[in-house]
Motif scaffolding. Sequence first.
Motif, PDB file in Angstrom:
ATOM      1  N   TYR A   1     -23.680 -24.641  11.068  1.00 13.76           N
ATOM      2  CA  TYR A   1     -23.243 -24.412  12.320  1.00 13.76           C
ATOM      3  C   TYR A   1     -23.385 -22.859  12.229  1.00 13.76           C
ATOM      4  CZ  TYR A   1     -23.741 -29.050  12.904  1.00 13.76           C
ATOM      5  OH  TYR A   1     -24.424 -30.496  13.149  1.00 13.76           O
ATOM      6  N   ARG A   2     -22.582 -22.437  11.627  1.00 16.28           N
ATOM      7  CA  ARG A   2     -22.241 -20.811  11.905  1.00 16.28           C
ATOM      8  C   ARG A   2     -23.704 -20.399  11.597  1.00 16.28           C
ATOM      9  NH1 ARG A   2     -18.307 -18.525  12.299  1.00 16.28           N
ATOM     10  NH2 ARG A   2     -16.612 -19.288  11.052  1.00 16.28           N
ATOM     11  N   VAL A   3     -24.418 -20.536  11.089  1.00 16.93           N
ATOM     12  CA  VAL A   3     -25.935 -19.793  10.904  1.00 16.93           C
ATOM     13  C   VAL A   3     -26.234 -19.583  12.262  1.00 16.93           C
ATOM     14  CG1 VAL A   3     -27.968 -19.912  10.129  1.00 16.93           C
ATOM     15  CG2 VAL A   3     -26.487 -19.919   8.704  1.00 16.93           C
ATOM     16  N   LEU A   4     -26.008 -20.915  13.120  1.00 15.80           N
ATOM     17  CA  LEU A   4     -26.546 -20.871  14.524  1.00 15.80           C
ATOM     18  C   LEU A   4     -25.796 -19.801  15.079  1.00 15.80           C
ATOM     19  CD1 LEU A   4     -26.807 -24.567  14.581  1.00 15.80           C
ATOM     20  CD2 LEU A   4     -28.963 -22.696  14.379  1.00 15.80           C
ATOM     21  N   VAL A   5     -24.414 -19.773  15.689  1.00 15.85           N
ATOM     22  CA  VAL A   5     -23.773 -18.410  15.948  1.00 15.85           C
ATOM     23  C   VAL A   5     -24.625 -17.293  15.717  1.00 15.85           C
ATOM     24  CG1 VAL A   5     -21.520 -17.353  16.257  1.00 15.85           C
ATOM     25  CG2 VAL A   5     -21.478 -20.267  16.235  1.00 15.85           C
ATOM     26  N   LEU A   6     -24.530 -16.972  14.316  1.00 13.97           N
ATOM     27  CA  LEU A   6     -24.683 -15.565  13.343  1.00 13.97           C
ATOM     28  C   LEU A   6     -26.253 -15.307  14.513  1.00 13.97           C
ATOM     29  CD1 LEU A   6     -23.202 -15.950  10.022  1.00 13.97           C
ATOM     30  CD2 LEU A   6     -22.746 -14.810  11.505  1.00 13.97           C
ATOM     31  N   PHE A   7     -26.858 -15.775  14.417  1.00 14.25           N
ATOM     32  CA  PHE A   7     -28.290 -15.133  14.784  1.00 14.25           C
ATOM     33  C   PHE A   7     -28.465 -15.753  16.660  1.00 14.25           C
ATOM     34  CE2 PHE A   7     -29.077 -15.377  10.878  1.00 14.25           C
ATOM     35  CZ  PHE A   7     -29.952 -14.450  10.466  1.00 14.25           C
ATOM     36  N   ASP A   8     -27.587 -16.545  17.494  1.00 16.26           N
ATOM     37  CA  ASP A   8     -27.270 -16.030  18.601  1.00 16.26           C
ATOM     38  C   ASP A   8     -27.789 -16.872  19.020  1.00 16.26           C
ATOM     39  OD1 ASP A   8     -25.511 -16.111  20.928  1.00 16.26           O
ATOM     40  OD2 ASP A   8     -27.733 -14.082  21.375  1.00 16.26           O
ATOM     41  N   VAL A   9     -27.932 -18.252  18.601  1.00 18.63           N
ATOM     42  CA  VAL A   9     -29.265 -19.374  18.808  1.00 18.63           C
ATOM     43  C   VAL A   9     -27.786 -20.289  19.799  1.00 18.63           C
ATOM     44  CG1 VAL A   9     -30.299 -22.107  18.500  1.00 18.63           C
ATOM     45  CG2 VAL A   9     -30.377 -19.181  17.562  1.00 18.63           C
ATOM     46  N   LYS A  10     -28.832 -19.937  21.235  1.00 14.99           N
ATOM     47  CA  LYS A  10     -28.344 -21.086  21.786  1.00 14.99           C
ATOM     48  C   LYS A  10     -28.153 -21.540  23.102  1.00 14.99           C
ATOM     49  CE  LYS A  10     -25.983 -16.597  24.217  1.00 14.99           C
ATOM     50  NZ  LYS A  10     -25.426 -16.502  22.913  1.00 14.99           N
ATOM     51  N   SER A  11     -29.639 -22.463  22.357  1.00 21.22           N
ATOM     52  CA  SER A  11     -30.486 -23.269  22.884  1.00 21.22           C
ATOM     53  C   SER A  11     -30.291 -24.707  22.127  1.00 21.22           C
ATOM     54  CB  SER A  11     -32.182 -23.012  23.071  1.00 21.22           C
ATOM     55  OG  SER A  11     -32.637 -24.003  22.637  1.00 21.22           O
ATOM     56  N   HIS A  12     -30.136 -25.819  22.939  1.00 21.93           N
ATOM     57  CA  HIS A  12     -29.657 -27.522  21.767  1.00 21.93           C
ATOM     58  C   HIS A  12     -30.423 -27.374  21.238  1.00 21.93           C
ATOM     59  CE1 HIS A  12     -27.320 -30.743  20.577  1.00 21.93           C
ATOM     60  NE2 HIS A  12     -28.602 -31.141  20.832  1.00 21.93           N
ATOM     61  N   PRO A  13     -31.718 -28.350  21.908  1.00 23.18           N
ATOM     62  CA  PRO A  13     -33.209 -28.108  21.541  1.00 23.18           C
ATOM     63  C   PRO A  13     -33.149 -27.099  20.070  1.00 23.18           C
ATOM     64  CG  PRO A  13     -33.380 -27.570  23.296  1.00 23.18           C
ATOM     65  CD  PRO A  13     -32.286 -27.524  23.314  1.00 23.18           C
ATOM     66  N   ILE A  14     -32.937 -25.626  20.374  1.00 19.33           N
ATOM     67  CA  ILE A  14     -33.910 -24.755  19.547  1.00 19.33           C
ATOM     68  C   ILE A  14     -32.797 -25.046  17.911  1.00 19.33           C
ATOM     69  CG2 ILE A  14     -33.949 -22.624  18.258  1.00 19.33           C
ATOM     70  CD1 ILE A  14     -36.286 -24.483  20.004  1.00 19.33           C
ATOM     71  N   GLY A  15     -31.393 -25.360  18.129  1.00 15.76           N
ATOM     72  CA  GLY A  15     -29.539 -25.506  17.181  1.00 15.76           C
ATOM     73  C   GLY A  15     -30.990 -26.647  16.646  1.00 15.76           C
ATOM     74  N   HIS A  16     -30.813 -27.446  16.453  1.00 15.32           N
ATOM     75  CA  HIS A  16     -31.019 -29.149  16.437  1.00 15.32           C
ATOM     76  C   HIS A  16     -32.675 -28.743  15.665  1.00 15.32           C
ATOM     77  CE1 HIS A  16     -30.845 -33.043  16.007  1.00 15.32           C
ATOM     78  NE2 HIS A  16     -32.534 -33.747  16.145  1.00 15.32           N
ATOM     79  N   ALA A  17     -33.567 -28.539  15.396  1.00 13.74           N
ATOM     80  CA  ALA A  17     -34.601 -28.405  15.525  1.00 13.74           C
ATOM     81  C   ALA A  17     -34.228 -27.126  14.191  1.00 13.74           C
ATOM     82  CB  ALA A  17     -35.325 -27.433  15.518  1.00 13.74           C
ATOM     83  N   ILE A  18     -33.651 -26.164  13.902  1.00 11.20           N
ATOM     84  CA  ILE A  18     -33.165 -25.574  13.007  1.00 11.20           C
ATOM     85  C   ILE A  18     -32.367 -25.834  11.648  1.00 11.20           C
ATOM     86  CG2 ILE A  18     -31.800 -23.308  12.061  1.00 11.20           C
ATOM     87  CD1 ILE A  18     -32.739 -22.131  14.781  1.00 11.20           C
ATOM     88  N   LYS A  19     -31.370 -26.881  12.291  1.00 12.31           N
ATOM     89  CA  LYS A  19     -30.392 -28.617  11.340  1.00 12.31           C
ATOM     90  C   LYS A  19     -31.636 -28.388  10.450  1.00 12.31           C
ATOM     91  CE  LYS A  19     -28.724 -31.510  13.183  1.00 12.31           C
ATOM     92  NZ  LYS A  19     -28.256 -32.461  13.366  1.00 12.31           N
TER      93      LYS A  19
END
Length: 74
Positions: free
Chosen positions: A17-35
Amino acid sequence: MNHYFKDVQTLKAVDVYRVLVLFDVKSHPIGHAIKKLLCAGKRGAKDYRQDLIEAKESIVRKLSRMDEEVLLQH
């Protein structure tokens, strides 16, 4: 600093989740895919292949939403 790198010197640990914040991922579906991709097969609930399938589905869902937005603008 290169856009592929983020300064994390002040952090003791970095979770997904910190990675998502650091890379400014704002899209929930994309964040879910990255996770799913970062933790594929490691969470115990689902195997590696199923996590990859779900990551792909999240990306397809995001692309569909983007296509819908383009259609709505015309």
